[in-house]
Design a protein around this motif. Sequence first.
Motif, PDB file in Angstrom:
ATOM      1  N   ASP A 187      59.292  36.985  40.120  1.00  0.00           N
ATOM      2  CA  ASP A 187      60.063  36.050  39.298  1.00  0.00           C
ATOM      3  C   ASP A 187      59.144  34.880  38.897  1.00  0.00           C
ATOM      4  O   ASP A 187      58.860  34.009  39.701  1.00  0.00           O
ATOM      5  CB  ASP A 187      61.266  35.529  40.087  1.00  0.00           C
ATOM      6  CG  ASP A 187      62.171  34.614  39.268  1.00  0.00           C
ATOM      7  OD1 ASP A 187      62.275  34.829  38.042  1.00  0.00           O
ATOM      8  OD2 ASP A 187      62.752  33.690  39.864  1.00  0.00           O
ATOM      9  N   CYS A 188      58.577  34.900  37.700  1.00  0.00           N
ATOM     10  CA  CYS A 188      58.924  35.706  36.536  1.00  0.00           C
ATOM     11  C   CYS A 188      57.638  36.395  36.044  1.00  0.00           C
ATOM     12  O   CYS A 188      56.620  35.730  35.869  1.00  0.00           O
ATOM     13  CB  CYS A 188      59.497  34.794  35.478  1.00  0.00           C
ATOM     14  SG  CYS A 188      59.519  35.349  33.784  1.00  0.00           S
ATOM     15  N   LEU A 189      57.685  37.698  35.813  1.00  0.00           N
ATOM     16  CA  LEU A 189      56.523  38.426  35.316  1.00  0.00           C
ATOM     17  C   LEU A 189      56.163  37.982  33.902  1.00  0.00           C
ATOM     18  O   LEU A 189      54.986  37.865  33.552  1.00  0.00           O
ATOM     19  CB  LEU A 189      56.796  39.928  35.340  1.00  0.00           C
ATOM     20  CG  LEU A 189      55.638  40.814  34.878  1.00  0.00           C
ATOM     21  CD1 LEU A 189      54.468  40.717  35.847  1.00  0.00           C
ATOM     22  CD2 LEU A 189      56.086  42.265  34.730  1.00  0.00           C
ATOM     23  N   GLY A 190      57.166  37.717  33.080  1.00  0.00           N
ATOM     24  CA  GLY A 190      56.922  37.343  31.688  1.00  0.00           C
ATOM     25  C   GLY A 190      56.033  36.121  31.545  1.00  0.00           C
ATOM     26  O   GLY A 190      55.086  36.113  30.754  1.00  0.00           O
ATOM     27  N   SER A 191      56.317  35.069  32.300  1.00  0.00           N
ATOM     28  CA  SER A 191      55.531  33.846  32.184  1.00  0.00           C
ATOM     29  C   SER A 191      54.120  34.025  32.707  1.00  0.00           C
ATOM     30  O   SER A 191      53.195  33.309  32.305  1.00  0.00           O
ATOM     31  CB  SER A 191      56.220  32.705  32.948  1.00  0.00           C
ATOM     32  OG  SER A 191      56.336  33.022  34.327  1.00  0.00           O
ATOM     33  N   LEU A 192      53.920  34.997  33.596  1.00  0.00           N
ATOM     34  CA  LEU A 192      52.597  35.258  34.145  1.00  0.00           C
ATOM     35  C   LEU A 192      51.730  36.027  33.157  1.00  0.00           C
ATOM     36  O   LEU A 192      50.531  35.779  33.037  1.00  0.00           O
ATOM     37  CB  LEU A 192      52.740  36.069  35.444  1.00  0.00           C
ATOM     38  CG  LEU A 192      51.576  36.064  36.426  1.00  0.00           C
ATOM     39  CD1 LEU A 192      51.331  34.671  36.974  1.00  0.00           C
ATOM     40  CD2 LEU A 192      51.843  37.043  37.561  1.00  0.00           C
ATOM     41  N   VAL A 193      52.340  36.950  32.437  1.00  0.00           N
ATOM     42  CA  VAL A 193      51.600  37.831  31.541  1.00  0.00           C
ATOM     43  C   VAL A 193      51.427  37.243  30.143  1.00  0.00           C
ATOM     44  O   VAL A 193      50.406  37.456  29.488  1.00  0.00           O
ATOM     45  CB  VAL A 193      52.308  39.202  31.443  1.00  0.00           C
ATOM     46  CG1 VAL A 193      51.586  40.119  30.465  1.00  0.00           C
ATOM     47  CG2 VAL A 193      52.399  39.855  32.813  1.00  0.00           C
ATOM     48  N   ALA A 194      52.411  36.491  29.673  1.00  0.00           N
ATOM     49  CA  ALA A 194      52.427  36.017  28.287  1.00  0.00           C
ATOM     50  C   ALA A 194      51.129  35.343  27.831  1.00  0.00           C
ATOM     51  O   ALA A 194      50.693  35.573  26.700  1.00  0.00           O
ATOM     52  CB  ALA A 194      53.611  35.083  28.074  1.00  0.00           C
ATOM     53  N   PRO A 195      50.481  34.500  28.656  1.00  0.00           N
ATOM     54  CA  PRO A 195      49.254  33.845  28.178  1.00  0.00           C
ATOM     55  C   PRO A 195      48.127  34.806  27.814  1.00  0.00           C
ATOM     56  O   PRO A 195      47.211  34.434  27.077  1.00  0.00           O
ATOM     57  CB  PRO A 195      48.849  32.972  29.382  1.00  0.00           C
ATOM     58  CG  PRO A 195      50.124  32.700  30.098  1.00  0.00           C
ATOM     59  CD  PRO A 195      50.914  33.954  29.963  1.00  0.00           C
ATOM     60  N   THR A 196      48.185  36.048  28.292  1.00  0.00           N
ATOM     61  CA  THR A 196      47.117  37.011  27.990  1.00  0.00           C
ATOM     62  C   THR A 196      47.364  37.756  26.688  1.00  0.00           C
ATOM     63  O   THR A 196      46.520  38.543  26.256  1.00  0.00           O
ATOM     64  CB  THR A 196      46.976  38.054  29.122  1.00  0.00           C
ATOM     65  OG1 THR A 196      48.125  38.918  29.124  1.00  0.00           O
ATOM     66  CG2 THR A 196      46.860  37.372  30.477  1.00  0.00           C
TER      67      THR A 196
END
Length: 311
Positions: A187-196
């Motif tokens: 929680d949350c995968l989206g915020s972790l991946v989005a910058p890439t």
Amino acid sequence: MPDDTPLHDISHRKLVSLLVTARGDEDVPEWILNDESQRGTLEEALHSVQARAALRMNGKDLIRSMENSRCLPLGCTKIDEMLQGGLLEGHLMEVFGDAGTGKTQLCHTAAAVTASRGERVIYIDTGNSFRASRLVSIIGNVSNTAFRRAEDALDCVTVLNVHRMDDLLHEMQQALKTSTPSMIIIDCLGSLVAPTLGGVAYDAGHDVLSRMAMHLKRIAAEHHVAVLVTNYTIGGEYGQPSGHLSSEDDAFYMKRAALGDTWVGQPHVRLQLVMHQDDTSHHQGSSRARRAFLHQSTNMPSGACVDFDIY
């Protein structure tokens, strides 16, 4: 080499040998065998080959796997009923929605219910939203004679604070060496991946996302663990899923999960949480209520929706 030996603990030449064996290649250039600078590339290639191999199964194996898998409840009665019991072991589930729709609360509830049975949970917190006090409160609501006390249940939850995409797999693999969890929550995968995923590295970012999804499913399959990840939404104005507005408005107003088309087909189950107007309220005016839509599932028809409350 033992199956659980970390790749960084083996020699470069042994790493090459493992990759050649896994891929079935016969010859590898001598310069690759001797060039230590290629180690990172080789490790990533071996991880990818192993991940793909773990996900290969025929129809008979797939049925047997599902029959032998438990369904872990998420702790929300209405959602668990819609999912025919909860989240299957070995499956990856995405829960997406706007802020305030209940994603993190559902993660806390799933962790609390699982830990209360004495089963271990790895909770990966990417936004400093985990609250031990919230877990204790939920455990108090769901506890009965079959459940453990709150402090015992908290001992079953390993919390990892991860804020960089590069650290996610490493931290999970390290935790899995000392823990045998029933559930992994991110929680949350989206915020972790989005910058890439933006800018000039767009293609490379989506390649990383695709490999990450494959590794998460491999971990779920190999460790027979349920993996629950959250994601945020982008686009639209009203937060209504596709099919619940007129056709001409649907494409413009629809909220959709972040991370793009590369991600959409990866989870076994995709669940969207939304806030909607409850006009049946007996109070003056209407109230905001939560609703869950099942967008995708490998073992049941999609399209179901339920109104729900969580602790």
